[in-house]
Motif scaffolding. Sequence first.
Motif, PDB file in Angstrom:
ATOM      1  N   TYR A 129       0.828  -1.200   0.000  1.00 44.91           N
ATOM      2  CA  TYR A 129       0.000   0.000   0.000  1.00 44.91           C
ATOM      3  C   TYR A 129       0.870   1.263   0.000  1.00 44.91           C
ATOM      4  O   TYR A 129       0.596   2.215  -0.716  1.00 44.91           O
ATOM      5  CB  TYR A 129      -0.958   0.018   1.190  1.00 44.91           C
ATOM      6  CG  TYR A 129      -1.881   1.199   1.145  1.00 44.91           C
ATOM      7  CD1 TYR A 129      -2.873   1.288   0.175  1.00 44.91           C
ATOM      8  CD2 TYR A 129      -1.738   2.251   2.037  1.00 44.91           C
ATOM      9  CE1 TYR A 129      -3.711   2.387   0.101  1.00 44.91           C
ATOM     10  CE2 TYR A 129      -2.568   3.352   1.972  1.00 44.91           C
ATOM     11  CZ  TYR A 129      -3.563   3.411   1.001  1.00 44.91           C
ATOM     12  OH  TYR A 129      -4.376   4.504   0.939  1.00 44.91           O
ATOM     13  N   MET A 130       1.930   1.265   0.793  1.00 38.62           N
ATOM     14  CA  MET A 130       2.819   2.432   0.815  1.00 38.62           C
ATOM     15  C   MET A 130       3.518   2.611  -0.532  1.00 38.62           C
ATOM     16  O   MET A 130       3.703   3.740  -0.983  1.00 38.62           O
ATOM     17  CB  MET A 130       3.825   2.330   1.961  1.00 38.62           C
ATOM     18  CG  MET A 130       3.200   2.650   3.309  1.00 38.62           C
ATOM     19  SD  MET A 130       4.410   2.749   4.616  1.00 38.62           S
ATOM     20  CE  MET A 130       4.325   1.096   5.241  1.00 38.62           C
ATOM     21  N   LEU A 131       3.893   1.513  -1.172  1.00 41.52           N
ATOM     22  CA  LEU A 131       4.482   1.602  -2.510  1.00 41.52           C
ATOM     23  C   LEU A 131       3.467   2.171  -3.502  1.00 41.52           C
ATOM     24  O   LEU A 131       3.811   3.005  -4.342  1.00 41.52           O
ATOM     25  CB  LEU A 131       4.981   0.235  -2.977  1.00 41.52           C
ATOM     26  CG  LEU A 131       6.208  -0.305  -2.251  1.00 41.52           C
ATOM     27  CD1 LEU A 131       6.502  -1.734  -2.693  1.00 41.52           C
ATOM     28  CD2 LEU A 131       7.412   0.582  -2.476  1.00 41.52           C
ATOM     29  N   TYR A 132       2.217   1.727  -3.404  1.00 46.27           N
ATOM     30  CA  TYR A 132       1.147   2.261  -4.254  1.00 46.27           C
ATOM     31  C   TYR A 132       0.997   3.768  -4.051  1.00 46.27           C
ATOM     32  O   TYR A 132       0.921   4.534  -5.013  1.00 46.27           O
ATOM     33  CB  TYR A 132      -0.165   1.527  -3.950  1.00 46.27           C
ATOM     34  CG  TYR A 132      -1.383   2.235  -4.478  1.00 46.27           C
ATOM     35  CD1 TYR A 132      -1.707   2.197  -5.833  1.00 46.27           C
ATOM     36  CD2 TYR A 132      -2.205   2.952  -3.621  1.00 46.27           C
ATOM     37  CE1 TYR A 132      -2.823   2.856  -6.321  1.00 46.27           C
ATOM     38  CE2 TYR A 132      -3.319   3.613  -4.095  1.00 46.27           C
ATOM     39  CZ  TYR A 132      -3.630   3.563  -5.441  1.00 46.27           C
ATOM     40  OH  TYR A 132      -4.735   4.227  -5.912  1.00 46.27           O
ATOM     41  N   LEU A 133       0.978   4.200  -2.780  1.00 48.68           N
ATOM     42  CA  LEU A 133       0.871   5.633  -2.497  1.00 48.68           C
ATOM     43  C   LEU A 133       2.075   6.393  -3.043  1.00 48.68           C
ATOM     44  O   LEU A 133       1.925   7.484  -3.605  1.00 48.68           O
ATOM     45  CB  LEU A 133       0.748   5.881  -0.988  1.00 48.68           C
ATOM     46  CG  LEU A 133      -0.539   5.454  -0.319  1.00 48.68           C
ATOM     47  CD1 LEU A 133      -0.442   5.659   1.192  1.00 48.68           C
ATOM     48  CD2 LEU A 133      -1.739   6.200  -0.879  1.00 48.68           C
ATOM     49  N   ALA A 134       3.265   5.819  -2.884  1.00 48.27           N
ATOM     50  CA  ALA A 134       4.483   6.480  -3.379  1.00 48.27           C
ATOM     51  C   ALA A 134       4.432   6.654  -4.888  1.00 48.27           C
ATOM     52  O   ALA A 134       4.738   7.731  -5.407  1.00 48.27           O
ATOM     53  CB  ALA A 134       5.717   5.670  -2.970  1.00 48.27           C
ATOM     54  N   PRO A 143       0.677  17.989 -11.842  1.00 45.60           N
ATOM     55  CA  PRO A 143       0.437  19.223 -11.087  1.00 45.60           C
ATOM     56  C   PRO A 143      -1.059  19.521 -10.991  1.00 45.60           C
ATOM     57  O   PRO A 143      -1.814  19.244 -11.913  1.00 45.60           O
ATOM     58  CB  PRO A 143       1.158  20.290 -11.915  1.00 45.60           C
ATOM     59  CG  PRO A 143       2.192  19.536 -12.675  1.00 45.60           C
ATOM     60  CD  PRO A 143       1.597  18.174 -12.935  1.00 45.60           C
ATOM     61  N   THR A 144      -1.446  20.042  -9.843  1.00 43.41           N
ATOM     62  CA  THR A 144      -2.847  20.345  -9.605  1.00 43.41           C
ATOM     63  C   THR A 144      -3.306  21.467 -10.523  1.00 43.41           C
ATOM     64  O   THR A 144      -2.696  22.533 -10.564  1.00 43.41           O
ATOM     65  CB  THR A 144      -3.056  20.773  -8.134  1.00 43.41           C
ATOM     66  OG1 THR A 144      -2.516  19.756  -7.302  1.00 43.41           O
ATOM     67  CG2 THR A 144      -4.521  20.946  -7.821  1.00 43.41           C
ATOM     68  N   ARG A 152       6.519  19.114  -8.415  1.00 44.67           N
ATOM     69  CA  ARG A 152       7.136  17.886  -8.924  1.00 44.67           C
ATOM     70  C   ARG A 152       8.237  17.399  -7.985  1.00 44.67           C
ATOM     71  O   ARG A 152       8.286  16.227  -7.618  1.00 44.67           O
ATOM     72  CB  ARG A 152       7.696  18.133 -10.335  1.00 44.67           C
ATOM     73  CG  ARG A 152       8.191  16.896 -10.980  1.00 44.67           C
ATOM     74  CD  ARG A 152       6.998  16.054 -11.462  1.00 44.67           C
ATOM     75  NE  ARG A 152       7.499  14.780 -11.927  1.00 44.67           N
ATOM     76  CZ  ARG A 152       7.019  13.615 -11.547  1.00 44.67           C
ATOM     77  NH1 ARG A 152       6.002  13.551 -10.737  1.00 44.67           N
ATOM     78  NH2 ARG A 152       7.533  12.512 -11.987  1.00 44.67           N
ATOM     79  N   SER A 153       9.109  18.300  -7.565  1.00 45.95           N
ATOM     80  CA  SER A 153      10.183  17.938  -6.623  1.00 45.95           C
ATOM     81  C   SER A 153       9.598  17.488  -5.294  1.00 45.95           C
ATOM     82  O   SER A 153      10.053  16.500  -4.707  1.00 45.95           O
ATOM     83  CB  SER A 153      11.113  19.131  -6.388  1.00 45.95           C
ATOM     84  OG  SER A 153      11.689  19.538  -7.596  1.00 45.95           O
ATOM     85  N   PHE A 154       8.587  18.221  -4.830  1.00 45.61           N
ATOM     86  CA  PHE A 154       7.932  17.867  -3.567  1.00 45.61           C
ATOM     87  C   PHE A 154       7.326  16.471  -3.652  1.00 45.61           C
ATOM     88  O   PHE A 154       7.484  15.657  -2.733  1.00 45.61           O
ATOM     89  CB  PHE A 154       6.855  18.906  -3.225  1.00 45.61           C
ATOM     90  CG  PHE A 154       6.020  18.530  -2.050  1.00 45.61           C
ATOM     91  CD1 PHE A 154       6.503  18.671  -0.761  1.00 45.61           C
ATOM     92  CD2 PHE A 154       4.739  18.017  -2.231  1.00 45.61           C
ATOM     93  CE1 PHE A 154       5.736  18.310   0.324  1.00 45.61           C
ATOM     94  CE2 PHE A 154       3.961  17.656  -1.147  1.00 45.61           C
ATOM     95  CZ  PHE A 154       4.464  17.805   0.129  1.00 45.61           C
ATOM     96  N   ASN A 155       6.640  16.169  -4.746  1.00 38.84           N
ATOM     97  CA  ASN A 155       6.012  14.859  -4.895  1.00 38.84           C
ATOM     98  C   ASN A 155       7.043  13.744  -4.894  1.00 38.84           C
ATOM     99  O   ASN A 155       6.822  12.678  -4.319  1.00 38.84           O
ATOM    100  CB  ASN A 155       5.179  14.807  -6.182  1.00 38.84           C
ATOM    101  CG  ASN A 155       3.893  15.582  -6.053  1.00 38.84           C
ATOM    102  OD1 ASN A 155       3.493  15.983  -4.971  1.00 38.84           O
ATOM    103  ND2 ASN A 155       3.242  15.809  -7.171  1.00 38.84           N
ATOM    104  N   ILE A 156       8.169  13.989  -5.531  1.00 38.41           N
ATOM    105  CA  ILE A 156       9.224  12.966  -5.559  1.00 38.41           C
ATOM    106  C   ILE A 156       9.785  12.748  -4.152  1.00 38.41           C
ATOM    107  O   ILE A 156       9.991  11.614  -3.727  1.00 38.41           O
ATOM    108  CB  ILE A 156      10.329  13.344  -6.571  1.00 38.41           C
ATOM    109  CG1 ILE A 156       9.760  13.202  -7.989  1.00 38.41           C
ATOM    110  CG2 ILE A 156      11.578  12.489  -6.382  1.00 38.41           C
ATOM    111  CD1 ILE A 156      10.643  13.745  -9.081  1.00 38.41           C
ATOM    112  N   ILE A 157       9.990  13.834  -3.404  1.00 38.69           N
ATOM    113  CA  ILE A 157      10.489  13.705  -2.023  1.00 38.69           C
ATOM    114  C   ILE A 157       9.474  12.949  -1.165  1.00 38.69           C
ATOM    115  O   ILE A 157       9.836  12.053  -0.401  1.00 38.69           O
ATOM    116  CB  ILE A 157      10.819  15.085  -1.430  1.00 38.69           C
ATOM    117  CG1 ILE A 157      12.042  15.670  -2.138  1.00 38.69           C
ATOM    118  CG2 ILE A 157      11.041  15.005   0.070  1.00 38.69           C
ATOM    119  CD1 ILE A 157      12.303  17.136  -1.846  1.00 38.69           C
TER     120      ILE A 157
END
Length: 193
Positions: free
Chosen positions: A79-84, A92-93, A174-179
């Motif tokens: 599940y955590m991998l799915y969320l990641a 982007p929103t 994008r950077s935030f999402n990757i982190i």
Amino acid sequence: MPFIPFLSYALVTSFTPGPNNIMSLDSARRLGLKRAFPFLLGVTAGCFAIMLLACYFNLALYHFLPRVKVWMNVLGSLYMLYLAVKIAKSKPTTKDNDPNEGYSFKSGLLLQFINLKIILYGITVISTFVMPYDASYMTLFMISLLLTCIGFAAVMCWAVFGAMFQRFLNKYERSFNIIMALLLLYSALSIWI
């Protein structure tokens, strides 16, 4: 009950990065604090349910934990991998895509039942700090309530951070999402390390 070690463990475990905190930060970043509140309430309600279950079924789970733990690890990690992956691949929103997607009361509630961190936290804190000293129904209920309040404070802090830095985080989305995806990946891998 050794209250200082209990409280220290509860605070550290609740405020460190995990699925609840990361998703709370992301929900407030995407939606703002007010619109993220149903998700935060869902996380809190689910946390309370897990704490009660940990209290009242702790001895049975502890007995079967060697057999159950592997499946809980697999399910929680997946599940955590799915969320990641979902966070890392998210676009982007914009006004075209729905920022509410995945951040409802129901999703916050259900997240708790496959969130290995909260399940193991509940089992550990209850079996280590509470049951050896007092296993009365009132004590178990009050401890569950206290742990839920600490958990709510943690997700609120992460959500406030997400809301306060919303403009900055959206600018570098994008950077935030990757982190955030890497933090979730770390959470998933830490189960096996």
